[in-house]
Design a protein around this motif. Structure first.
Motif, PDB file in Angstrom:
ATOM      1  N   GLU A 176       0.824  -1.209   0.000  1.00 20.62           N
ATOM      2  CA  GLU A 176       0.000   0.000   0.000  1.00 20.62           C
ATOM      3  C   GLU A 176       0.859   1.260   0.000  1.00 20.62           C
ATOM      4  N   ARG A 177       1.891   1.273   0.825  1.00 17.77           N
ATOM      5  CA  ARG A 177       2.719   2.473   0.935  1.00 17.77           C
ATOM      6  C   ARG A 177       3.597   2.683  -0.294  1.00 17.77           C
ATOM      7  N   ARG A 178       4.205   1.598  -0.774  1.00 15.04           N
ATOM      8  CA  ARG A 178       5.230   1.725  -1.825  1.00 15.04           C
ATOM      9  C   ARG A 178       4.658   1.670  -3.239  1.00 15.04           C
ATOM     10  N   VAL A 179       3.469   1.051  -3.383  1.00 13.76           N
ATOM     11  CA  VAL A 179       2.900   0.884  -4.730  1.00 13.76           C
ATOM     12  C   VAL A 179       1.542   1.578  -4.862  1.00 13.76           C
ATOM     13  N   LEU A 180       0.578   1.153  -4.082  1.00 17.02           N
ATOM     14  CA  LEU A 180      -0.792   1.608  -4.296  1.00 17.02           C
ATOM     15  C   LEU A 180      -0.965   3.108  -4.076  1.00 17.02           C
ATOM     16  N   HIS A 181      -0.386   3.643  -3.022  1.00 15.91           N
ATOM     17  CA  HIS A 181      -0.538   5.079  -2.768  1.00 15.91           C
ATOM     18  C   HIS A 181       0.054   5.913  -3.900  1.00 15.91           C
ATOM     19  N   ARG A 182       1.126   5.443  -4.496  1.00 13.16           N
ATOM     20  CA  ARG A 182       1.735   6.161  -5.620  1.00 13.16           C
ATOM     21  C   ARG A 182       0.849   6.133  -6.863  1.00 13.16           C
ATOM     22  N   LEU A 183      -0.029   5.133  -6.922  1.00  7.44           N
ATOM     23  CA  LEU A 183      -0.942   5.011  -8.061  1.00  7.44           C
ATOM     24  C   LEU A 183      -2.305   5.639  -7.770  1.00  7.44           C
ATOM     25  N   GLY A 184      -2.472   6.199  -6.597  1.00  2.54           N
ATOM     26  CA  GLY A 184      -3.756   6.782  -6.246  1.00  2.54           C
ATOM     27  C   GLY A 184      -4.798   5.739  -5.889  1.00  2.54           C
ATOM     28  N   LEU A 185      -4.344   4.570  -5.448  1.00  2.92           N
ATOM     29  CA  LEU A 185      -5.242   3.486  -5.049  1.00  2.92           C
ATOM     30  C   LEU A 185      -5.125   3.250  -3.548  1.00  2.92           C
ATOM     31  N   GLY A 186      -6.186   2.730  -2.961  1.00  3.32           N
ATOM     32  CA  GLY A 186      -6.195   2.458  -1.530  1.00  3.32           C
ATOM     33  C   GLY A 186      -6.177   0.977  -1.225  1.00  3.32           C
ATOM     34  N   ARG A 187      -6.613   0.656  -0.018  1.00  2.00           N
ATOM     35  CA  ARG A 187      -6.635  -0.724   0.445  1.00  2.00           C
ATOM     36  C   ARG A 187      -7.511  -1.578  -0.466  1.00  2.00           C
ATOM     37  N   GLN A 188      -7.101  -2.832  -0.673  1.00  2.00           N
ATOM     38  CA  GLN A 188      -7.790  -3.707  -1.607  1.00  2.00           C
ATOM     39  C   GLN A 188      -8.449  -4.891  -0.899  1.00  2.00           C
ATOM     40  N   ARG A 189      -9.114  -5.710  -1.669  1.00  2.00           N
ATOM     41  CA  ARG A 189      -9.776  -6.924  -1.174  1.00  2.00           C
ATOM     42  C   ARG A 189      -8.729  -8.042  -1.144  1.00  2.00           C
ATOM     43  N   TYR A 190      -8.159  -8.299   0.026  1.00  2.00           N
ATOM     44  CA  TYR A 190      -7.007  -9.176   0.136  1.00  2.00           C
ATOM     45  C   TYR A 190      -7.363 -10.644   0.398  1.00  2.00           C
ATOM     46  N   LEU A 191      -8.597 -10.934   0.742  1.00  2.00           N
ATOM     47  CA  LEU A 191      -9.029 -12.308   1.022  1.00  2.00           C
ATOM     48  C   LEU A 191      -8.084 -12.990   2.011  1.00  2.00           C
ATOM     49  N   ALA A 192      -7.823 -12.319   3.124  1.00  2.00           N
ATOM     50  CA  ALA A 192      -6.894 -12.830   4.122  1.00  2.00           C
ATOM     51  C   ALA A 192      -7.403 -14.135   4.738  1.00  2.00           C
ATOM     52  N   ASP A 193      -6.453 -15.019   5.080  1.00  2.00           N
ATOM     53  CA  ASP A 193      -6.810 -16.269   5.746  1.00  2.00           C
ATOM     54  C   ASP A 193      -6.877 -16.039   7.260  1.00  2.00           C
ATOM     55  N   ARG A 194      -7.031 -17.097   8.021  1.00  2.00           N
ATOM     56  CA  ARG A 194      -7.175 -16.959   9.472  1.00  2.00           C
ATOM     57  C   ARG A 194      -5.888 -16.497  10.148  1.00  2.00           C
ATOM     58  N   ALA A 195      -4.771 -16.613   9.451  1.00  2.00           N
ATOM     59  CA  ALA A 195      -3.500 -16.116   9.975  1.00  2.00           C
ATOM     60  C   ALA A 195      -3.200 -14.714   9.444  1.00  2.00           C
ATOM     61  N   ASP A 196      -4.177 -14.106   8.771  1.00  2.00           N
ATOM     62  CA  ASP A 196      -4.084 -12.751   8.209  1.00  2.00           C
ATOM     63  C   ASP A 196      -3.106 -12.661   7.035  1.00  2.00           C
ATOM     64  N   ASN A 197      -2.869 -13.779   6.345  1.00  2.00           N
ATOM     65  CA  ASN A 197      -2.055 -13.751   5.126  1.00  2.00           C
ATOM     66  C   ASN A 197      -2.950 -13.423   3.939  1.00  2.00           C
ATOM     67  N   PRO A 198      -2.646 -12.398   3.164  1.00  2.00           N
ATOM     68  CA  PRO A 198      -3.442 -12.105   1.972  1.00  2.00           C
ATOM     69  C   PRO A 198      -3.227 -13.164   0.906  1.00  2.00           C
ATOM     70  N   LEU A 199      -4.174 -13.265  -0.011  1.00  2.00           N
ATOM     71  CA  LEU A 199      -4.037 -14.153  -1.164  1.00  2.00           C
ATOM     72  C   LEU A 199      -3.414 -13.353  -2.290  1.00  2.00           C
ATOM     73  N   LEU A 200      -2.215 -13.731  -2.726  1.00  2.00           N
ATOM     74  CA  LEU A 200      -1.505 -12.944  -3.737  1.00  2.00           C
ATOM     75  C   LEU A 200      -1.941 -13.255  -5.159  1.00  2.00           C
ATOM     76  N   ALA A 201      -2.614 -14.379  -5.369  1.00  2.00           N
ATOM     77  CA  ALA A 201      -2.924 -14.826  -6.727  1.00  2.00           C
ATOM     78  C   ALA A 201      -4.137 -14.142  -7.336  1.00  2.00           C
ATOM     79  N   THR A 202      -5.081 -13.711  -6.524  1.00  2.00           N
ATOM     80  CA  THR A 202      -6.349 -13.199  -7.050  1.00  2.00           C
ATOM     81  C   THR A 202      -7.080 -12.452  -5.944  1.00  2.00           C
ATOM     82  N   GLY A 203      -8.256 -11.901  -6.273  1.00  2.13           N
ATOM     83  CA  GLY A 203      -9.098 -11.321  -5.240  1.00  2.13           C
ATOM     84  C   GLY A 203      -9.483  -9.872  -5.403  1.00  2.13           C
TER      85      GLY A 203
END
Length: 333
Positions: A176-203
């Motif tokens: 979010e800090r290094r990529v999304l904010h520079r693009l004018g985008l905010g927090r995304q739909r990360y589909l986090a698991d129970r350990a709070d790991n986002p899904l990097l493949a899709t979502g």
């Protein structure tokens, strides 16, 4: 399906720089083809001008289009010296050191999908207890660099490596800090698991206009996120699949390559896929690159034409080659 409102803007048919302006009729023909094949939004931008826009402000799932944004995070982390893409994963994950094949895998190979690790598609499930832990225990099914195996496991291993490198900062916060904010985008739909790991493949869910922002990064040679040198690593392909590297598909085998439906080729199990000399469209420029998502989601960028095109869809049959020929006015008679 409701009729899509179309806004066709005036477009001057002159040469601008080295790029050739697209024929407005060809752009419209491509948009009509997309709509006939369950397309729900369309956006074409050339030289910074919107040529044609159809429902480009409605959010839609981009599926594997998500991967390209995490790829920018990987390249940005490498630029900052937080990780070395060519370093062995085992340098960060001690449990991999005793395995003769896992010990040879590099971080870059995780992003290229040629690490040899099994795909583990069940990691897509939102109820996964700890995706990263499951991915770390995944089997090696091929030698590193020998086979193209697309799947979430390799990306979750990368997420774990990045998490270790960042220390107190989470990979999501870095993204979010290094990529999304520079693009004018905010927090995304990360589909986090129970350990709070986002899904990097899709979502992720983005409008066509929002998705176009990463297309501008390509046209701007990486700015405002990474350098030109870093971005150019995305277009090289690999020995396992010359049409893919670091989250992006390319058309470098054109005009003599073997025209494939990339989305369909991903459907069989990995040993039954054949990526030899693959290209999206023989009649499209060889510098075409694409972010491809399931159900017909597409972001195309053609730097030589200063062109960004996005189509989003609800499944249905769709041919990249036919669409691109219509768009470029190169339809075969």
């Amino acid at each position: 399906m409701k009729r899509i409102a179309v806004v066709l803007l005036l477009f001057l048919a002159e040469r601008t720089g080295a790029s050739t302006s697209l024929d407005p009729n060809a752009v419209r023909a491509a948009a009509e083809y997309s709509a006939r094949h369950r397309g729900v939004s369309f956006l074409a931008i050339q030289n910074g001008r919107t040529l044609l826009e159809q429902d480009a402000k409605t959010p839609h799932k981009i599926y594997s289009g998500t991967k390209a944004f995490w790829n920018l995070a990987a390249l940005a982390a490498a630029e900052q010296g937080l990780l070395d893409l060519d370093a062995r994963v085992a340098n960060t994950i001690p449990s991999w050191r005793a395995d003769p094949r896992k010990s040879q895998v590099t971080i870059r190979q995780l992003r290229h999908f040629d690490s040899g690790i099994e795909p583990l598609f069940r990691l897509h499930e939102t109820q996964s207890g700890d995706r990263d832990a499951l991915a770390l225990r995944a089997r090696m099914v091929a030698e590193p660099a020998s086979a193209f195996i697309s799947g979430p496991a390799a990306l979750q291993v990368f997420h774990h490596v990045l998490k270790q490198k960042l220390g107190d900062q989470t990979p999501t916060h870095f993204l979010e800090r290094r990529v999304l904010h520079r693009l004018g985008l905010g927090r995304q739909r990360y589909l986090a698991d129970r350990a709070d790991n986002p899904l990097l493949a899709t979502g992720w869910i983005l409008t066509a206009s929002e998705w176009a922002k990463i297309g501008r990064v390509v046209l701007n040679n990486g700015a405002p996120v990474i350098s030109r040198q870093s971005l150019e690593q995305c277009w090289r392909g690999t020995a396992a699949n010359r049409a893919f590297s670091l989250g992006w598909w390319n058309n470098r085998a054109a005009p003599n390559g073997r025209e494939l439906d990339f989305e369909q080729m991903l459907m069989p199990k990995w040993p039954n896929q054949n990526w030899s000399d693959a290209c999206l469209c023989r009649d499209a420029p060889s510098d075409l690159v694409a972010s491809i998502g399931s159900e017909g989601q597409r972001l195309y960028v053609i730097p030589s034409l200063k062109l960004i095109v996005i189509r989003q869809a609800n499944g249905g049959s769709f041919s990249d080659a036919q669409f691109l020929r219509l768009l470029l006015g190169r339809e075969r008679r």
